[in-house]
Each structure stands twice: as structure tokens, then as C-alpha cells.
Design a protein around this motif. Sequence first.
Motif, PDB file in Angstrom:
ATOM      1  N   LYS A  80       3.971  -8.800  16.714  1.00 42.99           N
ATOM      2  CA  LYS A  80       3.067  -8.536  15.583  1.00 42.99           C
ATOM      3  C   LYS A  80       3.557  -7.343  14.760  1.00 42.99           C
ATOM      4  O   LYS A  80       3.508  -7.354  13.536  1.00 42.99           O
ATOM      5  CB  LYS A  80       1.647  -8.290  16.088  1.00 42.99           C
ATOM      6  N   ASP A 132      13.097 -10.095  10.412  1.00 48.34           N
ATOM      7  CA  ASP A 132      12.065  -9.554  11.286  1.00 48.34           C
ATOM      8  C   ASP A 132      11.021 -10.616  11.616  1.00 48.34           C
ATOM      9  O   ASP A 132      10.522 -10.659  12.735  1.00 48.34           O
ATOM     10  CB  ASP A 132      11.403  -8.332  10.649  1.00 48.34           C
ATOM     11  N   ILE A 133      10.708 -11.488  10.660  1.00 47.62           N
ATOM     12  CA  ILE A 133       9.755 -12.566  10.912  1.00 47.62           C
ATOM     13  C   ILE A 133      10.338 -13.509  11.970  1.00 47.62           C
ATOM     14  O   ILE A 133       9.642 -13.910  12.901  1.00 47.62           O
ATOM     15  CB  ILE A 133       9.399 -13.339   9.619  1.00 47.62           C
ATOM     16  N   GLY A 177       8.253  -7.149   7.708  1.00 47.29           N
ATOM     17  CA  GLY A 177       8.210  -8.098   6.617  1.00 47.29           C
ATOM     18  C   GLY A 177       9.476  -8.762   6.137  1.00 47.29           C
ATOM     19  O   GLY A 177       9.397  -9.648   5.321  1.00 47.29           O
ATOM     20  N   SER A 203      12.675 -11.400   6.332  1.00 50.08           N
ATOM     21  CA  SER A 203      12.769 -12.719   6.976  1.00 50.08           C
ATOM     22  C   SER A 203      13.406 -12.611   8.362  1.00 50.08           C
ATOM     23  O   SER A 203      13.025 -13.338   9.279  1.00 50.08           O
ATOM     24  CB  SER A 203      13.535 -13.701   6.090  1.00 50.08           C
ATOM     25  N   SER A 240       6.411  -8.295  12.587  1.00 49.37           N
ATOM     26  CA  SER A 240       5.977  -9.084  11.430  1.00 49.37           C
ATOM     27  C   SER A 240       5.488  -8.190  10.302  1.00 49.37           C
ATOM     28  O   SER A 240       5.566  -8.553   9.139  1.00 49.37           O
ATOM     29  CB  SER A 240       4.875 -10.074  11.830  1.00 49.37           C
ATOM     30  N   SER A 241       5.027  -6.999  10.650  1.00 54.09           N
ATOM     31  CA  SER A 241       4.531  -6.105   9.598  1.00 54.09           C
ATOM     32  C   SER A 241       5.658  -5.425   8.823  1.00 54.09           C
ATOM     33  O   SER A 241       5.428  -4.895   7.748  1.00 54.09           O
ATOM     34  CB  SER A 241       3.573  -5.062  10.180  1.00 54.09           C
ATOM     35  N   SER A 249      10.079 -11.824  15.171  1.00 49.23           N
ATOM     36  CA  SER A 249       8.668 -11.760  15.518  1.00 49.23           C
ATOM     37  C   SER A 249       8.233 -13.059  16.191  1.00 49.23           C
ATOM     38  O   SER A 249       7.568 -13.049  17.235  1.00 49.23           O
ATOM     39  CB  SER A 249       7.847 -11.502  14.252  1.00 49.23           C
ATOM     40  N   VAL A 250       8.620 -14.181  15.622  1.00 53.80           N
ATOM     41  CA  VAL A 250       8.293 -15.482  16.204  1.00 53.80           C
ATOM     42  C   VAL A 250       8.959 -15.623  17.574  1.00 53.80           C
ATOM     43  O   VAL A 250       8.341 -16.103  18.530  1.00 53.80           O
ATOM     44  CB  VAL A 250       8.700 -16.618  15.241  1.00 53.80           C
ATOM     45  N   LEU A 255       3.243 -17.336  11.113  1.00 51.62           N
ATOM     46  CA  LEU A 255       4.230 -16.826  10.152  1.00 51.62           C
ATOM     47  C   LEU A 255       5.421 -17.773  10.013  1.00 51.62           C
ATOM     48  O   LEU A 255       6.092 -17.792   8.990  1.00 51.62           O
ATOM     49  CB  LEU A 255       4.733 -15.444  10.587  1.00 51.62           C
ATOM     50  N   ALA A 256       5.686 -18.538  11.070  1.00 49.77           N
ATOM     51  CA  ALA A 256       6.843 -19.427  11.064  1.00 49.77           C
ATOM     52  C   ALA A 256       6.540 -20.736  10.347  1.00 49.77           C
ATOM     53  O   ALA A 256       7.459 -21.489  10.029  1.00 49.77           O
ATOM     54  CB  ALA A 256       7.270 -19.732  12.497  1.00 49.77           C
ATOM     55  N   VAL A 287       1.310 -14.636  14.894  1.00 53.07           N
ATOM     56  CA  VAL A 287       2.761 -14.541  14.725  1.00 53.07           C
ATOM     57  C   VAL A 287       3.362 -15.925  14.500  1.00 53.07           C
ATOM     58  O   VAL A 287       4.208 -16.111  13.630  1.00 53.07           O
ATOM     59  CB  VAL A 287       3.410 -13.842  15.945  1.00 53.07           C
TER      60      VAL A 287
END
Length: 178
Positions: A125, A135-136, A131, A133, A128-129, A139-140, A171-172, A168
Motif C-alpha cells: 500500500k 511502484d504500482i 505512484g 508505474s 502504491s502511494s 505494489s501489486v 490498482l492493477a 492494491v
Amino acid sequence: DKLNCIRVKLKALIHGERYEEAMGYFLEIVKDFGEPALLPMHEIQEDMKAMNSVMKGLADETLLSLLTMKQKRTIALVKIYCDFSDVLLFIDPSLVPSIALRCMQLTVQEGLCSKSPIVFALYAKSLSSIGTSNDIGESVRFGRLSKTLQERMGSSDCGSLDMMVYYVMGLAQPSGSD
């Protein structure tokens, strides 16, 4: 034992919704443990990026197969951090990534414990903050690892884990265009 008494007192303050008192007690605990101060996300962004570089170099199975945490002090500290992370959402959410980062550092150094699924979810989480791509994507990855750890460990001591992982994983999902 003393560590469990500390944790029980903190949980009692939290469950009694005495958040400001819980925050003061929590800060006193981490100071007594010699832990670094909690800092808002904008002040730990470089540390998060450095940790993420380390984590990218570790295969999923390596992370899932870390040794079991042995030191009672470290286990208690991770549990205290995890117990308090939910409360910080109401007091100062900008400090949650600091807890996530510190717990992940302790996990990589010391191993897995019953709270490791929540540590991985908090880390996911927090990534994800940031921000970007990349990191996303990471994050997933950590959201999935969190769920895998929970399944492998049979850990029911993970509070709001599902809520964080669903956030999370969302987000994907590609956003629909109408």
C-alpha cells in the motif's frame, strides 16, 4: 512477559478509542526500543526507493522462504507496529509508510513472523502511494505475496489485510473507458 504487557496496554488504548494517548504511548515504546523516528512519506521517499531496489533483487520464493524471526524483542516490535498502523490512518496517515518501511527492513533482516502478511500488505500500500508505474507493479507484487504468506502461514492475526490487498490489487485493474 514485559513485551506482551506493553502490547496489551497499547491495544487496550486503541480499542478504547483513546487514539491520542495511544499515539503518545506508541511513540514512547518505539523510542525505548531505540527505533528511528516515524517520518512522513515525503521524508522517506528515498529510503523507500532504496528498499524497493533491494526487494526487486529478491525473487518471490526467496521472500516467501525467509527464516522465521527468532528474537522476541523484534517480533514484539513488528506486532506493535502492525497493531498501531491501523490507528495511524485516523491520526496521521502520512506516517504509515514509515511503519511499512521499518517493518519490511526488520523482516528482511530478521525473518518472517505471524504479522508478515500484514507487513507485506502495508509495504504494498505504501509503494502504491509513491505512484510511478514501476511502484504500482511492485505494489501489486507485494499484495500477492501478502496473500500467499497468509495462506502458507495460516495466519488469522492480520486485521485489515484483505482490505489493503484488495485496494492494491485494484490498482492493477485497467480502468474502463465509457
